[in-house]
Design a protein around this motif. Structure first.
Motif, PDB file in Angstrom:
ATOM      1  N   ASP A   1      46.745  33.052  38.128  1.00 14.76           N
ATOM      2  CA  ASP A   1      46.017  32.545  39.593  1.00 14.76           C
ATOM      3  C   ASP A   1      45.482  33.731  40.157  1.00 14.76           C
ATOM      4  OD1 ASP A   1      45.242  30.065  39.449  1.00 14.76           O
ATOM      5  OD2 ASP A   1      46.894  29.266  39.876  1.00 14.76           O
ATOM      6  N   LEU A   2      44.831  34.752  39.432  1.00  9.47           N
ATOM      7  CA  LEU A   2      44.115  35.913  40.266  1.00  9.47           C
ATOM      8  C   LEU A   2      42.756  35.331  40.345  1.00  9.47           C
ATOM      9  CD1 LEU A   2      43.723  39.010  41.340  1.00  9.47           C
ATOM     10  CD2 LEU A   2      43.110  39.340  38.895  1.00  9.47           C
ATOM     11  N   PHE A   3      42.968  34.784  42.130  1.00 13.73           N
ATOM     12  CA  PHE A   3      41.931  34.285  42.233  1.00 13.73           C
ATOM     13  C   PHE A   3      40.261  34.753  42.340  1.00 13.73           C
ATOM     14  CE2 PHE A   3      45.415  31.459  44.238  1.00 13.73           C
ATOM     15  CZ  PHE A   3      45.205  30.300  43.502  1.00 13.73           C
ATOM     16  N   VAL A   4      39.557  34.075  41.648  1.00 13.79           N
ATOM     17  CA  VAL A   4      37.451  34.650  41.649  1.00 13.79           C
ATOM     18  C   VAL A   4      37.456  33.762  42.610  1.00 13.79           C
ATOM     19  CG1 VAL A   4      35.523  35.105  40.535  1.00 13.79           C
ATOM     20  CG2 VAL A   4      37.975  36.155  39.544  1.00 13.79           C
ATOM     21  N   ASP A   5      38.045  32.084  42.198  1.00 13.02           N
ATOM     22  CA  ASP A   5      37.040  30.960  43.473  1.00 13.02           C
ATOM     23  C   ASP A   5      38.020  30.589  43.395  1.00 13.02           C
ATOM     24  OD1 ASP A   5      37.516  30.280  40.714  1.00 13.02           O
ATOM     25  OD2 ASP A   5      35.022  29.163  40.877  1.00 13.02           O
ATOM     26  N   GLY A   6      38.329  28.917  44.032  1.00 10.56           N
ATOM     27  CA  GLY A   6      38.264  28.054  44.409  1.00 10.56           C
ATOM     28  C   GLY A   6      38.439  26.888  42.566  1.00 10.56           C
ATOM     29  N   SER A   7      38.538  25.885  44.075  1.00  8.49           N
ATOM     30  CA  SER A   7      38.243  24.477  43.504  1.00  8.49           C
ATOM     31  C   SER A   7      37.147  23.454  43.669  1.00  8.49           C
ATOM     32  CB  SER A   7      39.446  23.555  43.453  1.00  8.49           C
ATOM     33  OG  SER A   7      40.426  23.000  45.051  1.00  8.49           O
ATOM     34  N   ILE A   8      36.902  23.111  42.709  1.00 12.81           N
ATOM     35  CA  ILE A   8      35.311  22.183  42.882  1.00 12.81           C
ATOM     36  C   ILE A   8      35.697  20.428  43.748  1.00 12.81           C
ATOM     37  CG2 ILE A   8      33.668  20.390  42.111  1.00 12.81           C
ATOM     38  CD1 ILE A   8      34.201  21.614  39.836  1.00 12.81           C
ATOM     39  N   GLY A   9      36.844  20.623  43.854  1.00 11.89           N
ATOM     40  CA  GLY A   9      37.145  19.427  44.460  1.00 11.89           C
ATOM     41  C   GLY A   9      37.334  19.457  46.069  1.00 11.89           C
ATOM     42  N   SER A  10      37.209  20.747  46.067  1.00  8.96           N
ATOM     43  CA  SER A  10      37.767  21.279  47.903  1.00  8.96           C
ATOM     44  C   SER A  10      36.864  22.226  47.956  1.00  8.96           C
ATOM     45  CB  SER A  10      39.209  22.212  47.597  1.00  8.96           C
ATOM     46  OG  SER A  10      40.047  21.786  48.041  1.00  8.96           O
ATOM     47  N   HIS A  11      35.310  21.801  47.392  1.00 10.86           N
ATOM     48  CA  HIS A  11      34.472  22.938  47.916  1.00 10.86           C
ATOM     49  C   HIS A  11      34.726  24.231  47.609  1.00 10.86           C
ATOM     50  CE1 HIS A  11      33.681  18.463  49.727  1.00 10.86           C
ATOM     51  NE2 HIS A  11      31.908  19.110  48.790  1.00 10.86           N
ATOM     52  N   THR A  12      35.540  24.764  47.279  1.00 14.29           N
ATOM     53  CA  THR A  12      35.946  26.436  47.073  1.00 14.29           C
ATOM     54  C   THR A  12      35.336  26.948  46.156  1.00 14.29           C
ATOM     55  OG1 THR A  12      37.954  26.021  46.656  1.00 14.29           O
ATOM     56  CG2 THR A  12      37.420  26.340  49.203  1.00 14.29           C
ATOM     57  N   ALA A  13      35.049  26.764  44.371  1.00 15.04           N
ATOM     58  CA  ALA A  13      34.631  27.236  43.316  1.00 15.04           C
ATOM     59  C   ALA A  13      33.890  27.328  44.012  1.00 15.04           C
ATOM     60  CB  ALA A  13      34.316  25.782  42.393  1.00 15.04           C
ATOM     61  N   TRP A  14      33.111  29.272  43.291  1.00 16.26           N
ATOM     62  CA  TRP A  14      32.301  29.228  43.218  1.00 16.26           C
ATOM     63  C   TRP A  14      31.086  29.082  42.841  1.00 16.26           C
ATOM     64  CZ3 TRP A  14      32.145  35.365  42.396  1.00 16.26           C
ATOM     65  CH2 TRP A  14      31.080  36.250  42.189  1.00 16.26           C
ATOM     66  N   LEU A  15      29.465  28.091  43.081  1.00 19.40           N
ATOM     67  CA  LEU A  15      28.202  27.848  42.546  1.00 19.40           C
ATOM     68  C   LEU A  15      27.285  28.852  42.765  1.00 19.40           C
ATOM     69  CD1 LEU A  15      29.210  24.424  43.370  1.00 19.40           C
ATOM     70  CD2 LEU A  15      30.382  25.612  41.466  1.00 19.40           C
TER      71      LEU A  15
ATOM     72  N   TYR B   1      35.816  35.042  46.205  1.00 18.50           N
ATOM     73  CA  TYR B   1      37.477  36.055  46.446  1.00 18.50           C
ATOM     74  C   TYR B   1      37.054  37.594  46.227  1.00 18.50           C
ATOM     75  CZ  TYR B   1      39.915  31.817  47.965  1.00 18.50           C
ATOM     76  OH  TYR B   1      40.227  30.620  48.595  1.00 18.50           O
ATOM     77  N   LEU B   2      37.339  37.145  44.796  1.00 20.43           N
ATOM     78  CA  LEU B   2      36.678  38.747  44.106  1.00 20.43           C
ATOM     79  C   LEU B   2      35.600  38.922  43.303  1.00 20.43           C
ATOM     80  CD1 LEU B   2      40.096  39.653  42.315  1.00 20.43           C
ATOM     81  CD2 LEU B   2      39.513  40.029  44.702  1.00 20.43           C
ATOM     82  N   GLY B   3      34.549  39.763  43.768  1.00 24.05           N
ATOM     83  CA  GLY B   3      33.464  40.647  42.623  1.00 24.05           C
ATOM     84  C   GLY B   3      33.325  41.054  41.639  1.00 24.05           C
ATOM     85  N   PRO B   4      32.005  41.413  41.174  1.00 27.96           N
ATOM     86  CA  PRO B   4      32.090  41.931  39.221  1.00 27.96           C
ATOM     87  C   PRO B   4      32.991  43.399  40.081  1.00 27.96           C
ATOM     88  CG  PRO B   4      30.227  41.054  39.849  1.00 27.96           C
ATOM     89  CD  PRO B   4      31.405  40.310  41.441  1.00 27.96           C
ATOM     90  N   ASP B   5      32.753  43.886  40.620  1.00 30.25           N
ATOM     91  CA  ASP B   5      33.513  45.441  41.014  1.00 30.25           C
ATOM     92  C   ASP B   5      34.283  45.375  40.938  1.00 30.25           C
ATOM     93  OD1 ASP B   5      30.543  46.876  40.666  1.00 30.25           O
ATOM     94  OD2 ASP B   5      30.817  47.090  42.698  1.00 30.25           O
ATOM     95  N   ALA B   6      35.230  44.257  41.636  1.00 30.18           N
ATOM     96  CA  ALA B   6      36.522  44.775  42.032  1.00 30.18           C
ATOM     97  C   ALA B   6      37.525  43.774  40.443  1.00 30.18           C
ATOM     98  CB  ALA B   6      37.287  44.035  42.993  1.00 30.18           C
ATOM     99  N   ILE B   7      36.576  43.136  39.968  1.00 34.63           N
ATOM    100  CA  ILE B   7      37.012  42.378  39.056  1.00 34.63           C
ATOM    101  C   ILE B   7      37.418  43.478  37.756  1.00 34.63           C
ATOM    102  CG2 ILE B   7      36.998  40.966  36.925  1.00 34.63           C
ATOM    103  CD1 ILE B   7      35.773  38.839  39.258  1.00 34.63           C
ATOM    104  N   SER B   8      36.407  44.311  37.674  1.00 38.51           N
ATOM    105  CA  SER B   8      36.146  45.502  36.686  1.00 38.51           C
ATOM    106  C   SER B   8      37.263  45.966  37.015  1.00 38.51           C
ATOM    107  CB  SER B   8      34.519  45.732  36.985  1.00 38.51           C
ATOM    108  OG  SER B   8      34.562  46.910  36.154  1.00 38.51           O
ATOM    109  N   ALA B   9      37.388  46.545  37.965  1.00 39.69           N
ATOM    110  CA  ALA B   9      38.502  47.741  38.628  1.00 39.69           C
ATOM    111  C   ALA B   9      39.558  47.149  37.939  1.00 39.69           C
ATOM    112  CB  ALA B   9      38.504  47.695  39.664  1.00 39.69           C
ATOM    113  N   HIS B  10      40.121  45.726  38.148  1.00 34.89           N
ATOM    114  CA  HIS B  10      40.904  45.373  37.532  1.00 34.89           C
ATOM    115  C   HIS B  10      41.649  45.409  36.488  1.00 34.89           C
ATOM    116  CE1 HIS B  10      45.121  43.053  38.025  1.00 34.89           C
ATOM    117  NE2 HIS B  10      44.830  41.647  37.788  1.00 34.89           N
ATOM    118  N   LEU B  11      40.444  45.007  35.764  1.00 31.55           N
ATOM    119  CA  LEU B  11      40.201  44.587  33.452  1.00 31.55           C
ATOM    120  C   LEU B  11      40.670  46.089  33.273  1.00 31.55           C
ATOM    121  CD1 LEU B  11      37.772  42.444  33.494  1.00 31.55           C
ATOM    122  CD2 LEU B  11      39.812  42.235  32.355  1.00 31.55           C
TER     123      LEU B  11
END
Length: 537
Positions: free
Chosen positions: A263-277, A297-307
């Protein structure tokens, strides 16, 4: 050497589909076949009469929150409340008999209620005056909190996700969760760990993947869980982003984690309206700076750096990505990483995406080419899918129908691994398989064999075990299995011609318990992990 010979059962093994016996030597499967041959080959072995029981590889749950599950089992469980009135009645009753420093509850689902909106702070203050109350919504991405807990958390009104009365999300939610967990004692956490792992073992689960992180249960809890003595194996995933390979190695060592993902959050959940659409929610369009497309919560650059950091360091990683915006960002980051390090280097790590609910056919093909593993929860579709489910309420029926496309991913060659996300959905592997087979969207379900593989062999692979043996009952495989009380075993196939082939003994296809929607789950009689009994009914 010590050999046990299991006799008189029904063994799920591809090496001998009609097997009634299995030999286990020093925690390793050494043979499968027919009873009489087994006795001849293993004179002097300890014989165990299965009395017709079904023996299959034990399950692995690839996404669990152990402490939260244990607290739901030992504390206030709001799952299944059919109305707001019933939910508040449970809270009042629990508060009246509880002396805990914090009333910790889980599982309320306002989408299923016809008598009002979600729980609010005033509700909790009335039900449990002056108490610290922390009640997470069923998806765990928002929580209703009492005034006392809000004050103890020193919440700022400027915190992302803050509202004076409504359930908290994002940063505000993380702040109150941190305060709530600080009120738990070591004994509270230990009791929760034991309750959760005991339950897992009783459901035929021999290993779980704990998805922890700084905003989930905290580092103390994570370390305590990894050190906790129990027969159920725990693989720890720590969800915290890094920028360099050195930082990745240091964080892995500091936490004791096996991998830096989950759970390295890029977004949240659909039920709580926090999934990134990429397009607004159908039932919450938003205003001003909030267009109603959830949280990134995280954009492509931060995700890419972690990857890049984890791939260079030889560490498996993964991301929590549910909405199409979040999945798109992860795919973009994977493309950046592949272009810099090459596809084979990327694929060698077995990186994961957790949930992966909104994914296109083109993205599925791309993910398969990079060896990305889809760690998914089929029970989400059973719980929230369909034309009248909460997915349809949040997204509209057209978008909702495309969620959790198991068949699309499997046909593209994406490796599937199944888990519960407990306590979000129960630890009930057979119900999970029924959900995967009987998907609410026609054409999105997969076969029973594919579903079973995703909860066994695929789940071990998702945890970095790629020997081709783990999750099977063949000679040389670890003796990790469960014994089940079940009725008729069947081979289910999607077409008559396939069905005729599959049920022909010459096809060599092992049968499974029925996975029709109305089927009941088999009862677990015994769970064994590497030759050691970890549950006995």
């Amino acid at each position: 050497m010590r050999t046990q010979l299991l006799l008189g059962g029904r063994i799920y093994t591809p090496s001998s589909p009609d097997a009634t016996a299995m030999a286990v030597t020093d925690g390793i499967v050494s043979w499968t076949g027919e009873d009489r041959t087994g006795r001849a080959l293993h004179p002097g072995a300890e014989e165990i009469d299965l009395a017709g029981a079904f023996v299959a590889p034990a399950f692995v749950d690839t996404h669990v929150h152990t402490t939260a599950l244990g607290l739901a089992l030992t504390g206030l469980d709001l799952g299944g409340c059919s109305s707001r009135v019933e939910c508040l009645h449970r809270i009042r009753s629990f508060a009246a008999q509880s002396t805990d420093a914090v009333i910790w509850g889980q599982g309320w689902d306002d989408a299923a209620w016809a008598d009002g909106g979600p729980l609010c702070t005033a509700d909790l203050d009335e039900a449990a005056p002056g108490r610290n109350v922390y009640l997470t919504r069923i998806d765990s991405h928002s929580a209703a909190c009492s005034t006392a807990l809000r004050r103890a958390s020193d919440l700022s009104e400027s915190a992302r996700g803050f509202h004076p009365q409504h359930p908290l999300t994002a940063d505000a939610h993380h702040a109150v969760r941190s305060t709530a967990r600080s009120l738990l004692t070591v004994a509270d956490r230990s009791a929760a760990h034991r309750s959760a792992l005991d339950l897992a073992a009783s459901r035929g689960v021999c290993a779980v993947h704990e998805c922890g992180g700084p905003d989930i249960a905290g580092l103390d809890d994570f370390r305590e869980l990894l050190a906790f003595e129990h027969g159920v194996q725990v693989r720890g995933y720590w969800g915290q982003a890094v920028e360099t390979a050195q930082e990745a190695r240091q964080l892995l060592a500091a936490t004791g984690a096996h991998a830096l993902g989950g759970d390295l959050f890029v977004d949240g959940s659909i039920g709580s309206h926090t999934a990134w659409l990429t397009q607004p929610y159908s039932d919450a369009l938003g205003t001003g700076d909030d267009p109603g497309t959830g949280i990134a919560y995280l954009g492509p650059d931060a995700i890419s750096a972690h990857l890049l950091a984890c791939t260079e360091a030889g560490i498996q990683t993964g991301f929590h990505a549910i909405g199409d915006g979040a999945v798109g960002a992860v795919v973009e980051a994977l493309e950046q990483t592949a272009s810099l390090m090459g596809g084979p280097a990327l694929a060698s790590r077995g990186h994961r995406i957790e949930h992966l609910e909104m994914v296109s056919a083109a993205q599925a093909d791309t993910l398969a080419s990079w060896g990305v593993i889809a760690s998914m929860q089929p029970a989400f579709d059973a719980l929230w899918g369909g034309e009248s489910g909460s997915y349809a309420t949040r997204l509209g029926t057209q978008r909702a129908a495309g969620l959790n496309p198991l068949a699309r991913l499997a046909s593209a060659g994406v490796s599937l691994a199944f888990g519960s996300d407990a306590p979000v959905t129960p630890v009930d592997p057979w119900a999970m398989l029924r959900a995967a087979v009987n998907h609410r969207t026609a054409g999105s379900g997969i076969s029973p064999r594919a579903a079973f593989a995703a909860a066994t062999r695929g789940a071990w692979r998702a945890g970095g075990v790629r020997d081709g043996l783990a999750g099977t009952l063949v000679a040389g495989a670890p003796a990790s299995y469960a014994v089940w009380d079940t009725t008729e075993l069947v081979v289910r196939a999607p077409a008559d011609t396939v069905a005729r082939w599959s049920t022909d003994p010459r096809a060599g296809v092992p049968a499974l318990p029925a996975l029709e929607p109305e089927s009941t789950s088999p009862r677990c009689l015994r769970t064994v992990h590497r030759g050691r009994v970890i549950h006995e009914a």
